[in-house]
Design a protein around this motif. Structure first.
Motif, mmCIF file in Angstrom:
data_model
loop_
_atom_site.group_PDB
_atom_site.id
_atom_site.type_symbol
_atom_site.label_atom_id
_atom_site.label_comp_id
_atom_site.label_asym_id
_atom_site.label_seq_id
_atom_site.Cartn_x
_atom_site.Cartn_y
_atom_site.Cartn_z
ATOM 1 N N LEU A 249 0.840 -1.219 0.000
ATOM 2 C CA LEU A 249 0.000 0.000 0.000
ATOM 3 C C LEU A 249 0.864 1.254 0.000
ATOM 4 O O LEU A 249 0.634 2.183 -0.787
ATOM 5 N N PHE A 250 1.843 1.297 0.887
ATOM 6 C CA PHE A 250 2.628 2.532 1.025
ATOM 7 C C PHE A 250 3.462 2.819 -0.226
ATOM 8 O O PHE A 250 3.701 3.976 -0.557
ATOM 9 N N THR B 123 -2.084 5.640 8.858
ATOM 10 C CA THR B 123 -0.799 5.804 8.163
ATOM 11 C C THR B 123 0.215 6.400 9.128
ATOM 12 O O THR B 123 1.333 5.893 9.273
ATOM 13 N N SER B 124 -0.186 7.456 9.832
ATOM 14 C CA SER B 124 0.784 8.105 10.737
ATOM 15 C C SER B 124 1.181 7.170 11.880
ATOM 16 O O SER B 124 2.291 7.269 12.400
ATOM 17 N N ALA B 125 0.279 6.262 12.259
ATOM 18 C CA ALA B 125 0.576 5.352 13.376
ATOM 19 C C ALA B 125 1.271 4.066 12.916
ATOM 20 O O ALA B 125 1.563 3.197 13.746
ATOM 21 N N ALA B 126 1.575 3.953 11.623
ATOM 22 C CA ALA B 126 2.168 2.701 11.113
ATOM 23 C C ALA B 126 3.444 2.297 11.861
ATOM 24 O O ALA B 126 3.646 1.107 12.141
ATOM 25 N N PRO B 127 4.334 3.269 12.214
ATOM 26 C CA PRO B 127 5.545 2.847 12.940
ATOM 27 C C PRO B 127 5.227 2.133 14.264
ATOM 28 O O PRO B 127 6.002 1.276 14.704
ATOM 29 N N GLU B 128 4.093 2.444 14.897
ATOM 30 C CA GLU B 128 3.723 1.713 16.121
ATOM 31 C C GLU B 128 3.467 0.236 15.829
ATOM 32 O O GLU B 128 3.530 -0.598 16.729
ATOM 33 N N GLY B 129 3.138 -0.040 14.582
ATOM 34 C CA GLY B 129 2.932 -1.440 14.178
ATOM 35 C C GLY B 129 4.201 -2.053 13.616
ATOM 36 O O GLY B 129 4.161 -3.149 13.050
ATOM 37 N N VAL C 82 5.989 -0.763 11.126
ATOM 38 C CA VAL C 82 6.152 -0.476 9.693
ATOM 39 C C VAL C 82 6.720 0.936 9.567
ATOM 40 O O VAL C 82 6.029 1.917 9.858
ATOM 41 N N SER C 83 7.974 1.025 9.141
ATOM 42 C CA SER C 83 8.632 2.330 9.029
ATOM 43 C C SER C 83 8.081 3.111 7.846
ATOM 44 O O SER C 83 7.772 2.550 6.791
ATOM 45 N N LEU C 84 7.976 4.434 8.035
ATOM 46 C CA LEU C 84 7.536 5.293 6.926
ATOM 47 C C LEU C 84 8.724 5.973 6.254
ATOM 48 O O LEU C 84 8.543 6.702 5.276
ATOM 49 N N GLU C 85 9.922 5.721 6.755
ATOM 50 C CA GLU C 85 11.122 6.393 6.213
ATOM 51 C C GLU C 85 11.310 6.182 4.710
ATOM 52 O O GLU C 85 11.730 7.106 4.020
ATOM 53 N N PRO C 86 10.999 4.986 4.175
ATOM 54 C CA PRO C 86 11.198 4.835 2.719
ATOM 55 C C PRO C 86 10.193 5.633 1.893
ATOM 56 O O PRO C 86 10.306 5.665 0.672
ATOM 57 N N TYR C 87 9.218 6.247 2.536
ATOM 58 C CA TYR C 87 8.101 6.848 1.793
ATOM 59 C C TYR C 87 8.035 8.352 2.064
ATOM 60 O O TYR C 87 7.176 8.843 2.810
ATOM 61 N N GLN C 88 8.973 9.075 1.460
ATOM 62 C CA GLN C 88 9.107 10.509 1.765
ATOM 63 C C GLN C 88 7.898 11.330 1.308
ATOM 64 O O GLN C 88 7.556 12.326 1.951
#
Ligand SMILES: N[C@@H](CCC(=O)N[C@@H](CS)C(=O)NCC(=O)O)C(=O)O
Length: 202
Positions: A135-136, A165-171, A173-179
């Motif tokens: 998805l991301f 989406t904003s809470a994904a890192p709590e699960g 799942v890092s958002l760093e690859p998705y600038q």
């Protein structure tokens, strides 16, 4: 006399947060009624939502369950500018497309991964993370040339997609690859009256 809108929800639920956030963005006064999991299965609550899930709103006797249904209701009823839920057929279809993403891959991917890490629910972690990453990747490419997911301005689709989406890192799942996603989150966070979902206790 009109009563404030009642929101039955939970502070760590992204489904509930998207409704709370939208109430704030529309500057609508509301009463938050914390509804922990066991209460969601009581006869009183099941009369509001037979699925036994938060969020539910009671707007002076108008009962609406399901976060995306609530967003659509609030926009149609209270947003006179009609930007949050556009009337144009193509724009409306784009909004619905991303509401479907919020109810589908976002719920089964990052939200499900977070259910496991934050609430200790038994989830298929490998599958949830795989769905989240798929998805991301798509969302990140979609946002390369766009400020918001559906139209040129924020819509209910952005609000539906924001919280999990904003809470994904709590699960996990890092958002760093998705600038592009990170920049889009910042745009939502810059909206007047924005308030985040509280971080989940570790
Ligand atoms: N499709 C529903 C899903 C809502 C949902 O999954 N709510 C969860 C909390 S995030 C819930 O209340 N689950 C029942 C429970 O925990 O007992 C919506 O968008 O509102």
């Amino acid at each position: 006399m009109n009563q404030q809108i009642r929101l039955y929800g939970g502070k760590l639920s992204g489904h509930s947060h998207r409704v709370e956030l939208f109430l704030r963005l529309l500057d609508l006064p509301f009463e938050f009624i914390a509804t922990p999991a066991p209460e969601r299965k009581t006869p009183v609550f099941l009369a509001l939502n037979p699925f036994g899930e938060i969020p539910v709103i009671d707007d002076n006797g108008v009962i609406i369950a399901d976060s995306n249904a609530i967003l659509v209701y609030l926009a149609a009823r209270y947003d006179e500018s009609r930007t949050w839920l556009p009337a144009d057929p193509v724009e409306l279809a784009q909004v619905q497309r991303w509401l479907s993403v919020a109810a589908g891959p976002l719920a089964f991917g990052p939200a499900s991964a977070r259910l496991g890490t934050v609430f200790g629910r038994s989830v298929d972690r490998e599958r949830s993370v795989e769905l989240a990453e798929r998805l991301f990747k798509v969302m990140n490419e979609h946002l390369a040339e766009r400020k918001f997911v559906a139209t040129a301005v924020p819509t209910v689709a952005d609000i539906a997609c924001y919280s999990y989406t904003s809470a994904a890192p709590e699960g996990g799942v890092s958002l760093e690859p998705y600038q592009n996603i990170l920049r889009w989150l910042e745009r939502i966070e810059a909206l007047p009256k924005f308030e985040p979902m509280p971080p989940a206790p570790r």
